[in-house]
Scaffold this motif. Structure first.
Motif, PDB file in Angstrom:
ATOM      1  N   LYS A 109       1.076  -1.371   0.171  1.00  0.00           N
ATOM      2  CA  LYS A 109       0.155  -0.166   0.023  1.00  0.00           C
ATOM      3  C   LYS A 109       0.794   1.049   0.035  1.00  0.00           C
ATOM      4  CE  LYS A 109      -4.205  -2.038   2.374  1.00  0.00           C
ATOM      5  NZ  LYS A 109      -4.925  -2.058   3.461  1.00  0.00           N
ATOM      6  N   LYS A 110       1.937   0.994   0.427  1.00  0.00           N
ATOM      7  CA  LYS A 110       2.980   2.475   0.491  1.00  0.00           C
ATOM      8  C   LYS A 110       3.644   2.616  -0.984  1.00  0.00           C
ATOM      9  CE  LYS A 110       4.240   1.525   5.099  1.00  0.00           C
ATOM     10  NZ  LYS A 110       5.434   1.373   6.455  1.00  0.00           N
ATOM     11  N   MET A 111       3.439   1.804  -1.992  1.00  0.00           N
ATOM     12  CA  MET A 111       4.121   2.065  -3.259  1.00  0.00           C
ATOM     13  C   MET A 111       3.313   3.075  -3.736  1.00  0.00           C
ATOM     14  SD  MET A 111       4.756  -1.645  -5.160  1.00  0.00           S
ATOM     15  CE  MET A 111       5.928  -2.909  -4.525  1.00  0.00           C
ATOM     16  N   GLY A 112       3.884   3.932  -4.661  1.00  0.00           N
ATOM     17  CA  GLY A 112       3.657   4.954  -5.327  1.00  0.00           C
ATOM     18  C   GLY A 112       3.070   4.321  -6.817  1.00  0.00           C
ATOM     19  N   ILE A 113       1.944   5.104  -7.323  1.00  0.00           N
ATOM     20  CA  ILE A 113       1.237   4.588  -8.510  1.00  0.00           C
ATOM     21  C   ILE A 113       2.175   4.261  -9.656  1.00  0.00           C
ATOM     22  CG2 ILE A 113       0.644   6.771  -9.472  1.00  0.00           C
ATOM     23  CD1 ILE A 113      -1.535   3.835  -9.515  1.00  0.00           C
ATOM     24  N   ASN A 114       3.475   5.058 -10.005  1.00  0.00           N
ATOM     25  CA  ASN A 114       4.212   4.961 -11.021  1.00  0.00           C
ATOM     26  C   ASN A 114       5.087   3.555 -10.586  1.00  0.00           C
ATOM     27  OD1 ASN A 114       3.797   6.992 -12.864  1.00  0.00           O
ATOM     28  ND2 ASN A 114       4.635   8.136 -11.667  1.00  0.00           N
ATOM     29  N   THR A 115       5.339   3.344  -9.570  1.00  0.00           N
ATOM     30  CA  THR A 115       5.975   2.277  -8.909  1.00  0.00           C
ATOM     31  C   THR A 115       5.217   0.874  -9.206  1.00  0.00           C
ATOM     32  OG1 THR A 115       7.301   3.464  -7.390  1.00  0.00           O
ATOM     33  CG2 THR A 115       7.195   1.112  -7.145  1.00  0.00           C
ATOM     34  N   ILE A 116       3.888   1.048  -9.068  1.00  0.00           N
ATOM     35  CA  ILE A 116       3.044  -0.068  -9.056  1.00  0.00           C
ATOM     36  C   ILE A 116       2.731  -0.383 -10.390  1.00  0.00           C
ATOM     37  CG2 ILE A 116       0.587  -0.556  -9.163  1.00  0.00           C
ATOM     38  CD1 ILE A 116       0.284   0.923  -6.362  1.00  0.00           C
ATOM     39  N   CYS A 117       2.757   0.974 -11.382  1.00  0.00           N
ATOM     40  CA  CYS A 117       2.641   0.343 -12.996  1.00  0.00           C
ATOM     41  C   CYS A 117       3.782  -0.129 -13.413  1.00  0.00           C
ATOM     42  CB  CYS A 117       2.264   1.815 -13.664  1.00  0.00           C
ATOM     43  SG  CYS A 117       0.807   2.552 -13.451  1.00  0.00           S
ATOM     44  N   THR A 118       5.007   0.087 -12.763  1.00  0.00           N
ATOM     45  CA  THR A 118       6.288  -0.308 -13.484  1.00  0.00           C
ATOM     46  C   THR A 118       6.562  -1.869 -12.909  1.00  0.00           C
ATOM     47  OG1 THR A 118       6.983   1.885 -13.460  1.00  0.00           O
ATOM     48  CG2 THR A 118       8.629   0.108 -13.858  1.00  0.00           C
ATOM     49  N   HIS A 119       6.381  -1.897 -11.689  1.00  0.00           N
ATOM     50  CA  HIS A 119       7.099  -3.115 -11.005  1.00  0.00           C
ATOM     51  C   HIS A 119       6.119  -4.211 -10.669  1.00  0.00           C
ATOM     52  CE1 HIS A 119      10.993  -1.712 -11.253  1.00  0.00           C
ATOM     53  NE2 HIS A 119      10.574  -0.396 -10.654  1.00  0.00           N
ATOM     54  N   VAL A 120       4.992  -3.832 -10.017  1.00  0.00           N
ATOM     55  CA  VAL A 120       4.010  -5.031  -9.425  1.00  0.00           C
ATOM     56  C   VAL A 120       3.616  -5.879 -10.824  1.00  0.00           C
ATOM     57  CG1 VAL A 120       1.657  -5.603  -8.560  1.00  0.00           C
ATOM     58  CG2 VAL A 120       3.119  -3.784  -7.531  1.00  0.00           C
ATOM     59  N   GLY A 121       4.073  -7.161 -10.506  1.00  0.00           N
ATOM     60  CA  GLY A 121       3.345  -8.291 -11.429  1.00  0.00           C
ATOM     61  C   GLY A 121       4.673  -8.466 -12.413  1.00  0.00           C
ATOM     62  N   GLU A 122       5.549  -7.902 -12.406  1.00  0.00           N
ATOM     63  CA  GLU A 122       6.712  -8.279 -13.516  1.00  0.00           C
ATOM     64  C   GLU A 122       7.139  -9.642 -13.046  1.00  0.00           C
ATOM     65  OE1 GLU A 122      10.143  -5.609 -10.656  1.00  0.00           O
ATOM     66  OE2 GLU A 122       9.853  -5.554 -12.922  1.00  0.00           O
ATOM     67  N   ILE A 123       7.614 -10.519 -13.925  1.00  0.00           N
ATOM     68  CA  ILE A 123       8.357 -11.790 -14.007  1.00  0.00           C
ATOM     69  C   ILE A 123       9.978 -11.531 -14.068  1.00  0.00           C
ATOM     70  CG2 ILE A 123       8.607 -13.897 -14.866  1.00  0.00           C
ATOM     71  CD1 ILE A 123       5.899 -13.475 -16.098  1.00  0.00           C
ATOM     72  N   LYS A 124      10.430 -12.036 -13.057  1.00  0.00           N
ATOM     73  CA  LYS A 124      12.080 -11.735 -13.092  1.00  0.00           C
ATOM     74  C   LYS A 124      12.757 -12.639 -13.987  1.00  0.00           C
ATOM     75  CE  LYS A 124      12.782 -10.053  -8.449  1.00  0.00           C
ATOM     76  NZ  LYS A 124      13.757 -10.295  -7.010  1.00  0.00           N
ATOM     77  N   ASP A 125      13.786 -12.323 -14.774  1.00  0.00           N
ATOM     78  CA  ASP A 125      14.416 -13.063 -15.733  1.00  0.00           C
ATOM     79  C   ASP A 125      15.429 -13.634 -15.181  1.00  0.00           C
ATOM     80  OD1 ASP A 125      15.795 -14.228 -17.909  1.00  0.00           O
ATOM     81  OD2 ASP A 125      15.847 -12.367 -19.080  1.00  0.00           O
ATOM     82  N   GLU A 126      15.170 -14.737 -14.329  1.00  0.00           N
ATOM     83  CA  GLU A 126      16.339 -15.789 -13.856  1.00  0.00           C
ATOM     84  C   GLU A 126      17.395 -15.911 -14.615  1.00  0.00           C
ATOM     85  OE1 GLU A 126      16.145 -15.439 -10.645  1.00  0.00           O
ATOM     86  OE2 GLU A 126      14.255 -15.108  -9.971  1.00  0.00           O
ATOM     87  N   GLN A 127      17.145 -16.365 -15.906  1.00  0.00           N
ATOM     88  CA  GLN A 127      18.186 -16.760 -16.625  1.00  0.00           C
ATOM     89  C   GLN A 127      19.206 -15.746 -17.134  1.00  0.00           C
ATOM     90  OE1 GLN A 127      16.595 -19.255 -20.146  1.00  0.00           O
ATOM     91  NE2 GLN A 127      18.914 -20.104 -20.222  1.00  0.00           N
ATOM     92  N   PHE A 128      18.572 -14.710 -17.745  1.00  0.00           N
ATOM     93  CA  PHE A 128      19.613 -13.771 -18.510  1.00  0.00           C
ATOM     94  C   PHE A 128      19.568 -12.349 -17.554  1.00  0.00           C
ATOM     95  CE2 PHE A 128      17.962 -16.852 -21.938  1.00  0.00           C
ATOM     96  CZ  PHE A 128      19.258 -17.014 -22.170  1.00  0.00           C
ATOM     97  N   LYS A 129      18.612 -12.223 -16.584  1.00  0.00           N
ATOM     98  CA  LYS A 129      18.846 -10.911 -15.846  1.00  0.00           C
ATOM     99  C   LYS A 129      18.191  -9.656 -16.669  1.00  0.00           C
ATOM    100  CE  LYS A 129      20.524 -13.598 -12.702  1.00  0.00           C
ATOM    101  NZ  LYS A 129      19.631 -13.989 -11.623  1.00  0.00           N
ATOM    102  N   GLY A 130      17.118  -9.819 -17.835  1.00  0.00           N
ATOM    103  CA  GLY A 130      16.790  -9.073 -18.508  1.00  0.00           C
ATOM    104  C   GLY A 130      16.022  -7.934 -17.563  1.00  0.00           C
ATOM    105  N   ALA A 131      16.112  -6.722 -18.186  1.00  0.00           N
ATOM    106  CA  ALA A 131      15.071  -5.499 -17.293  1.00  0.00           C
ATOM    107  C   ALA A 131      13.580  -5.827 -17.286  1.00  0.00           C
ATOM    108  CB  ALA A 131      15.496  -4.404 -17.773  1.00  0.00           C
ATOM    109  N   VAL A 132      13.089  -6.681 -18.320  1.00  0.00           N
ATOM    110  CA  VAL A 132      11.647  -6.321 -18.530  1.00  0.00           C
ATOM    111  C   VAL A 132      11.304  -8.155 -18.423  1.00  0.00           C
ATOM    112  CG1 VAL A 132      11.636  -4.751 -20.210  1.00  0.00           C
ATOM    113  CG2 VAL A 132      11.870  -6.977 -20.953  1.00  0.00           C
TER     114      VAL A 132
END
Length: 388
Positions: free
Chosen positions: A5-28
């Motif tokens: 709940k403390k996250m700002g809206i742009n942070t939610i848009c950018t980061h919540v729900g992202e899938i980490k690229d464990e193999q190649f460490k990509g940013a998206v």
């Protein structure tokens, strides 16, 4: 990433729900296009039609975070989201009350499909809570609203509707497309289920067809139980595209809202415009209510041209603004609702909703307002000149 709940809206848009690229460490987030997954010795038996592929699940977490709900589902279109949700909460012999001003596709679904399923329906005469309460029957199950409405941008009191629904044991559903989660979160006012045509502001680039539903885990599970049978799931490539688009949702919508208010004031002062519909204008009948329940007034402005100025000729004379179907892209577009979004309604039905041939729905993009003003002025001049 878990939503805080403390996250700002742009942070939610950018980061919540992202899938980490464990193999190649990509940013998206990586994209998983497989339509076939293992069924043995796995925690989740994944199948695209069950809305549980990695990208589908990640996107649902982001949408739920944006709408401040427990869960969400994504669909192949906005109408898939609408129809699936309604069929999840309505069965033979049930009754639904809908506000009179609705998206044409929703209205057409009610008129063409509900009778086949034995579902009764009533449309309100107005938007006051009393208009809804007076129609409640013993078999009423759902109150359905859309605010701001398409295309006249009327505002419905969400708190009053949710209070009524809860006092009668009914489910409240809202089409939140025009506001987007940036301008309002209906759950803050007690609304149970939020529906979006994600084709619009969530997608935002006129290249995605999708729908979304957000609500409690219990309600979303109920929708999922019929959704898996109706098959309105979304391809993982489009899911990935939509997750990408949502990263800039707040930035885009804020700019569109700012431009829309400027353009609404400009159109209101234009002698060739008969009437302007925009809740951000102080003389709009629902302005005070909009201020109470919205953080921004939206990126859509509707207006009627003066008598004698043909709406289609005017749009054909535009050079920058695109006469185009749909809305909410970063580019400005215009359309005539009588020929597009509400074409399936009869002339009498459109007249009952106040939708005239002279009405134009203006989806304001992120261009400089001065350029949009110039384009409108030159198009009006050409249209008027052709009549002389």
């Amino acid at each position: 990433m878990k939503h805080s709940k403390k996250m700002g809206i742009n942070t939610i848009c950018t980061h919540v729900g992202e899938i980490k690229d464990e193999q190649f460490k990509g940013a998206v987030s990586p994209i998983y296009l497989s339509s076939s997954y293992a069924f043995d010795s796995v925690d989740i038996k994944r199948y695209p039609r069950y809305f549980n592929t990695p990208n589908q699940e990640a996107l649902c977490r982001k949408i739920a975070a944006l709408e401040k709900t427990e869960d969400a589902l994504i669909f192949g279109s906005g109408m898939a989201a609408v129809s699936t949700t309604l069929l999840a909460f309505l069965h033979k012999g049930d009754h639904i009350i809908l506000q009179k001003s609705l998206y044409g596709g929703t209205y057409n679904f009610i008129m063409e499909e509900c009778d086949k399923f034995g579902i009764e329906y009533s449309f309100t005469k107005g938007l006051d809570v009393n208009d809804f309460e007076s129609l409640i029957q013993e078999n009423t199950k759902v109150l359905y609203i859309e605010t701001p409405s398409n295309p006249l941008l009327t505002i419905t009191d969400m708190q009053a509707i949710s209070d009524l629904a809860r006092s009668k044991g009914l489910t409240s559903i809202i089409d939140n497309t025009f506001a987007s989660p940036i301008n309002q979160n209906p759950v803050d006012f007690g609304i149970d289920i939020m529906i979006h045509s994600a084709t619009k502001y969530m997608g935002g680039h006129s290249d995605i067809l999708a729908g979304a539903v957000a609500g409690s885990k219990q309600d979303v599970l109920r929708i999922w139980n019929i959704a898996k049978n109706l098959g309105g799931s979304l391809s993982d490539f489009t899911v990935w595209m939509l997750e990408r688009s949502l990263k800039t949702l707040n930035l885009r919508v804020k700019e569109q809202c700012k431009n829309a208010l400027i353009m609404a004031k400009y159109l209101e002062a234009n002698v060739d415009i008969e009437h302007v519909y925009y809740p951000g204008l102080e003389d709009h009948s629902d302005h005070e209510l909009a201020k109470k329940q919205m953080r921004g007034f939206g990126g859509v402005v509707s207006f009627e041209l003066k008598d004698g100025i043909d709406a289609m000729e005017f749009q054909n004379n535009l050079e920058l603004i695109k006469p185009s179907m749909s809305l909410a892209g970063i580019e400005s577009t215009m359309l005539s609702p009588t020929k597009t979004s509400h074409a399936l309604l009869s002339p009498e039905e459109r007249e009952n909703q106040g939708i005239k041939d002279s009405l134009i729905r203006f989806s304001v993009g992120i261009e400089e307002p001065e350029d949009l003003m110039y384009d409108i002025e030159q198009a009006i001049k050409k249209t008027v000149k052709a009549l002389v």
